[in-house]
Design an enzyme around this catalytic site. Structure first.
Site, PDB file in Angstrom:
ATOM      1  N   PRO A   1       0.830  -1.206   0.000  1.00 38.47           N
ATOM      2  CG  PRO A   1      -0.071  -1.082   2.142  1.00 38.47           C
ATOM      3  CD  PRO A   1       0.684  -1.988   1.223  1.00 38.47           C
ATOM      4  CD  GLU A   2       3.972   3.390  -3.611  1.00 36.90           C
ATOM      5  OE1 GLU A   2       4.136   4.620  -3.597  1.00 36.90           O
ATOM      6  OE2 GLU A   2       4.596   2.630  -4.351  1.00 36.90           O
TER       7      GLU A   2
END
Ligand SMILES: [Zn+2]
Length: 267
Positions: free
Chosen positions: A2-3
């Site tokens: 996840p960014e």
């Protein structure tokens, strides 16, 4: 992994679901993820109401009245809100159960996530205190990037991936922003002109903002979470061709991370 856009989307989703809910109990099934889960978590959270869900970089901050639950999703972490109780699966490490039965479940196959508790200002926590400006706020712009890059001989891609320079720009969005700004990722940061820094700061903001607006960069299957199913201009396309000039993209390693760029369009 996840960014920032996925973390921001998670924040928005959980804010809608959780604010105002009272915690009835906490069930910890795995004592240690990247760090040990605080042993007092169940005691301190029980009876508290969630007041807000905030974000700093890639950390989620849950205001629980008397203190803050700090969560980092790590490589593969995901927070599910379940309106009804259901039996936990193999990688469901922790449940926060709310009054009436709904629960927040932390799922993380690789166990690189982090859960912390603090009664102090969460922004002063050692893991958060040195994080740079948020890329989606006005404190991050070309002037700032120009100023902090003057003495840096490091590759510009590594500069913008340094969370002390700017919060939460990971590998995917660094690749995409540099392509959009027409800047080679391996340029020395100190060689960037002020207009180039302006272009890069704007591109970073755009790619993050667009990803948040598309709102579908992750999906959840039965027992896994797939982040970023969307198409990117360069990321993951090392053998492809450039969408601007149709020339061959080039793939190199920078800081051990895959780096894809167009040698014709990016200078
Ligand atoms: Zn090109």
């Amino acid at each position: 992994m996840p960014e920032l856009p996925e973390v921001e989307l998670t924040r928005r989703r959980l804010e809608r679901e959780l604010v105002g809910r009272r915690i009835e109990r906490v069930e910890v099934r795995t004592p240690k993820l990247r760090l040990p889960i605080p042993v007092e978590l169940s005691t301190v959270l029980t009876g508290r109401t969630i007041r807000s869900v905030e974000r700093r970089g890639k950390y989620l901050l849950f205001d629980c009245e008397e203190g803050w639950l700090i969560v980092h999703l790590g490589m593969t972490g995901f927070l599910h809100f379940l309106p009804e109780p259901s039996p936990p699966g193999k990688h469901d490490h922790l449940d926060i159960v709310f009054a009436g039965g709904p629960l927040l479940r932390f799922h993380d196959p690789r166990k690189f996530g982090t859960l912390l508790w603090t009664t102090a200002d969460p922004l002063s926590h050692p893991l958060l205190a040195r994080i740079g400006p948020e890329p989606l706020t006005s404190s991050f712009d070309g002037d700032y990037l120009f100023r902090v890059s003057r003495s840096r001989r490091v590759a510009v891609k590594l500069l913008i991936m340094n969370s002390e320079i700017v919060a939460g720009v990971g590998n995917i969005y660094a690749n995409e922003a540099l392509f959009r700004a027409a800047i080679r990722p391996d340029r020395h940061a100190s060689s960037l002109s002020l207009p180039e820094c302006g272009r890069l700061a704007a591109s970073i903001r755009e790619v993050l903002q667009e990803s948040i607006q598309q709102g579908s960069t992750y999906r959840v299957a039965e027992d896994s979470v797939a982040y970023h199913p969307l198409e990117f201009a360069v990321y993951g396309r090392g053998k492809g061709s450039c969408s601007h000039c149709n020339g061959a993209l080039e793939e190199i390693r920078l800081g051990s991370r895959s780096t894809v760029f167009c040698p014709r369009c990016q200078k």
